[in-house]
Design an enzyme around this catalytic site. Sequence first.
Site, short mmCIF file in Angstrom:
data_model
loop_
_atom_site.label_atom_id
_atom_site.label_comp_id
_atom_site.label_asym_id
_atom_site.label_seq_id
_atom_site.Cartn_x
_atom_site.Cartn_y
_atom_site.Cartn_z
N GLY A 136 6.94 -31.57 -67.65
CA GLY A 136 8.00 -32.46 -66.95
C GLY A 136 7.70 -32.44 -65.45
O GLY A 136 6.59 -31.88 -65.03
N LYS A 191 -0.68 -38.82 -67.79
CA LYS A 191 -0.16 -39.46 -66.61
C LYS A 191 -0.87 -39.00 -65.29
O LYS A 191 -0.93 -39.79 -64.37
CB LYS A 191 1.42 -38.72 -66.45
N ARG A 255 -2.29 -33.66 -56.74
CA ARG A 255 -3.60 -33.73 -56.59
C ARG A 255 -4.25 -34.94 -57.16
O ARG A 255 -5.34 -35.43 -56.62
CB ARG A 255 -4.17 -32.48 -57.29
#
Length: 333
Positions: A136, A191, A255
């Site tokens: 999440g 993602k 990152r």
Amino acid sequence: MHIAVLGAGSWGTTLAVLLARKGHAVKLWAHRPEFARTLQAERENTRYLKGTLFPDSLEVVGDLDGCIAEAEMIVTAVPSQALRETARAFSSLPFQGKIIVNVAKGIEVGSGMRMTEVLMDELPGLQPGRVAALYGPSHAEEVAREQPTTVVASSPSMETAEAVQEVFHTSRFRVYVNTDIVGVEVAGSVKNIIAIAAGISDGIGFGDNAKAAIITRGMAEISRLALKLGGDPMTISGLSGIGDLVVTCLSRHSRNRFVGEELGRGRSLDDIITHMNMIAEGVLSSKAVYALSSSLGVEMPITQAVYEMLFEAKPVEQAILDLMTREPKPERD
């Protein structure tokens, strides 16, 4: 509860602190014994999570056997491409009956396996109903400061998902549950790749329109791959999907977005990685996901573009041109 957290990076350290604050007896395992000794002595991870002090119930160890032995729950927080090696290292230890919760996000290069599949592959005695993923929108820096965060605990077994929920849930760290572990893991892995694309857009100087397009079409790619692998596309509208995608594409803590931004500004990948203190999972995941999607016949043009820029030295400008000049098509194709 006695809990072992494997991996003393920013996320592993954060979760170990969260669990210890809640009253659990936590052992945090660091791969390098000298690093474990430093953390135990300083009571702070100044390398990856500066400013967060360790509760008294958190012990840092370099002995994997001792870390696993007493644990009722094992949390794997090592980098995704190191998970197989770590699992193999404790495969001969008595892990039967314990719940294993993976929090690393990625697809393994070479095998194309999700992280819980890697665990099942290396731990033959592990029952599918005893493994879970906790994913999440949850940057470590914010969780460590106890800023409100919501995540999802997913397992093929609702009983296991709810057990993980009970262990982790606090007034500042809200945990939902579901049983679509395929959808959750695919979303959490892809993602990071989309975030690299979003970062490239930032680095070039594109505006909000481009960022919105990347996020939206990135969601479509995630949904297609999840569906092909047996996941529920509805999961992509949840915390592990759009929630994690948005925060990773937009946050200054990300990152992966940072890697993309620096690429967009003209830096080489080698230079960026050399000077980073942490791992950007999306870099190697782009290689794994591109190979997986190609083998399955799943169209993922943004993923392909990121892979080509990272590993085939495709110029950023050419990759963007190729994306924008693809054959026009209906939005839902």
